[in-house]
Design a protein around this motif. Structure first.
Motif, PDB file in Angstrom:
ATOM      1  N   UNK A 164     -64.566 -18.679  98.731  1.00  0.00           N
ATOM      2  CA  UNK A 164     -64.302 -19.705  97.728  1.00  0.00           C
ATOM      3  C   UNK A 164     -65.580 -20.020  96.969  1.00  0.00           C
ATOM      4  N   UNK A 165     -65.455 -20.379  95.719  1.00  0.00           N
ATOM      5  CA  UNK A 165     -66.592 -20.774  94.911  1.00  0.00           C
ATOM      6  C   UNK A 165     -66.296 -22.121  94.262  1.00  0.00           C
ATOM      7  N   UNK A 166     -67.344 -22.801  93.829  1.00  0.00           N
ATOM      8  CA  UNK A 166     -67.215 -24.127  93.224  1.00  0.00           C
ATOM      9  C   UNK A 166     -68.040 -24.145  91.942  1.00  0.00           C
ATOM     10  N   UNK A 167     -67.426 -24.528  90.841  1.00  0.00           N
ATOM     11  CA  UNK A 167     -68.174 -24.651  89.586  1.00  0.00           C
ATOM     12  C   UNK A 167     -68.835 -26.015  89.527  1.00  0.00           C
ATOM     13  N   UNK A 168     -70.147 -26.007  89.235  1.00  0.00           N
ATOM     14  CA  UNK A 168     -70.901 -27.241  89.034  1.00  0.00           C
ATOM     15  C   UNK A 168     -71.618 -27.116  87.700  1.00  0.00           C
ATOM     16  N   UNK A 169     -71.157 -27.854  86.713  1.00  0.00           N
ATOM     17  CA  UNK A 169     -71.776 -27.784  85.395  1.00  0.00           C
ATOM     18  C   UNK A 169     -71.753 -26.384  84.832  1.00  0.00           C
ATOM     19  N   UNK A 170     -72.922 -25.857  84.523  1.00  0.00           N
ATOM     20  CA  UNK A 170     -73.033 -24.542  83.913  1.00  0.00           C
ATOM     21  C   UNK A 170     -72.938 -23.393  84.915  1.00  0.00           C
ATOM     22  N   UNK A 171     -72.951 -23.689  86.203  1.00  0.00           N
ATOM     23  CA  UNK A 171     -73.080 -22.648  87.221  1.00  0.00           C
ATOM     24  C   UNK A 171     -71.880 -22.614  88.159  1.00  0.00           C
ATOM     25  N   UNK A 172     -71.723 -21.485  88.856  1.00  0.00           N
ATOM     26  CA  UNK A 172     -70.732 -21.344  89.914  1.00  0.00           C
ATOM     27  C   UNK A 172     -71.479 -21.098  91.217  1.00  0.00           C
ATOM     28  N   UNK A 173     -71.100 -21.822  92.256  1.00  0.00           N
ATOM     29  CA  UNK A 173     -71.751 -21.713  93.555  1.00  0.00           C
ATOM     30  C   UNK A 173     -70.838 -20.943  94.495  1.00  0.00           C
ATOM     31  N   UNK A 174     -71.336 -19.855  95.038  1.00  0.00           N
ATOM     32  CA  UNK A 174     -70.540 -19.035  95.948  1.00  0.00           C
ATOM     33  C   UNK A 174     -71.255 -17.746  96.249  1.00  0.00           C
ATOM     34  N   UNK A 175     -70.742 -16.998  97.197  1.00  0.00           N
ATOM     35  CA  UNK A 175     -71.433 -15.803  97.689  1.00  0.00           C
ATOM     36  C   UNK A 175     -71.519 -14.690  96.649  1.00  0.00           C
ATOM     37  N   UNK A 176     -70.667 -14.707  95.644  1.00  0.00           N
ATOM     38  CA  UNK A 176     -70.674 -13.660  94.622  1.00  0.00           C
ATOM     39  C   UNK A 176     -71.562 -14.011  93.434  1.00  0.00           C
ATOM     40  N   UNK A 177     -72.274 -15.116  93.526  1.00  0.00           N
ATOM     41  CA  UNK A 177     -73.056 -15.607  92.393  1.00  0.00           C
ATOM     42  C   UNK A 177     -74.515 -15.813  92.798  1.00  0.00           C
ATOM     43  N   UNK A 178     -75.431 -15.872  91.815  1.00  0.00           N
ATOM     44  CA  UNK A 178     -76.828 -16.138  92.151  1.00  0.00           C
ATOM     45  C   UNK A 178     -76.968 -17.442  92.932  1.00  0.00           C
TER      46      UNK A 178
END
Length: 291
Positions: free
Chosen positions: A1-15
């Motif tokens: 699962x990922x979570x969008x915070x503002x301009x970014x996405x937080x999750x294992x597939x993202x920086x």
């Protein structure tokens, strides 16, 4: 699962999502806060974080009248909290500055009125400080906003974290392993807890909030799969303030973000293959070709 915070996405597939924790390291000075925002931007962090309190509510009763030596003279702990707390004019200035700098900002509200205050500024997320994990009234107010939530887990048992998660839900939750020692000795880092939290709270992105000196432990957290890293930043660790000694100065924070990005590139996808850079050595050095 990922979570969008503002301009970014937080999750294992993202920086890895890097947060520069300004906290109270501005010492009540908006210009210092702006300079710390610049530090985070120049290092390549995605967000900066502050702390927001209503001093009369958030200051524990037994601490209110305790004398505190400050750069402004001796004052009660409650008066010190009032002295360093930003109000609406300062936060509007900070919000405008961060927007123009191209970085997201949010804060840790320490009481319900502070949640309402931050909602009035339309923050992109709320951060639950480790000290607030058991404040269910505060957690309920945060959950009601519908904003993404970053939950630090220092000074907490798994049972206390379970109860917090019950209130907050997991749809927009990011959790940070933390140890609330300032500064934190390496033997208290307990980084394997990152895996413990990942297994217990399936689908919740797990990161790391560090209070140690240096970079090694935060970088090790990334190699263990932390998808977010939060570190306190300061202009100078010798500045007055309780969090300065456990903070990173501008060059240290820049190096941290740089090394996190290198690790991100180096982790790969786990598929064993022959890379293009190996073709020439393979042709030159292999005496027996593969069958």
């Amino acid at each position: 699962m990922s979570v969008r915070i503002g301009r970014s996405v937080v999750g294992s597939e993202y920086p890895v999502y890097v947060i520069g924790e300004i906290g109270l390291n501005h010492n009540g000075d908006v210009e210092i806060a702006k300079r710390l925002i610049d530090v985070a931007v120049e290092a390549g962090a995605q967000a900066v974080k502050f702390q927001k309190r209503t001093p009369e509510i958030a200051t524990p009763e037994h601490m209110r009248d305790v004398p505190r030596e400050t750069p402004w003279g001796t004052m009660s702990y409650l008066d010190y909290r009032r002295r360093v707390e930003f109000g609406e004019p300062e936060y509007l200035e900070i919000a405008t500055y961060a927007l123009r700098a191209g970085i997201d900002w949010f804060a840790s509200p320490w009481d319900v009125p502070s949640v309402e205050f931050l909602e009035g500024l339309d923050v992109v997320a709320h951060k639950v400080a480790s000290a607030s994990v058991t404040d269910l009234e505060l957690l309920e107010a945060i959950a009601t906003t519908g904003k993404p939530v970053i939950l630090s887990t220092g000074m907490s048992t798994l049972e206390e974290i379970d109860r917090a998660v019950e209130v907050l839900g997991t749809d927009r939750l990011v959790m940070l392993h933390a140890t609330s020692s300032y500064p934190m000795p390496p033997e208290e880092a307990n980084l394997r807890t990152i895996g413990t939290l990942r297994s217990r709270y399936l689908g919740v992105p797990i990161g790391y909030s560090g209070h140690e000196r240096g970079l090694q432990i935060s970088l090790a957290a990334v190699t263990l799969g932390a998808v977010a890293v939060e570190r306190h930043i300061t202009l100078d660790r010798a500045m007055w303030g309780s969090d300065q000694a456990a903070s990173l100065e501008p060059t240290g924070f820049e190096h941290l973000v740089r090394d996190i990005r290198v690790i991100g590139e180096a982790m790969g996808d786990g598929v064993k293959r022959v890379f293009p850079g190996e073709e020439a050595p393979r042709a030159k050095l292999r005496r027996v070709p593969a069958l």
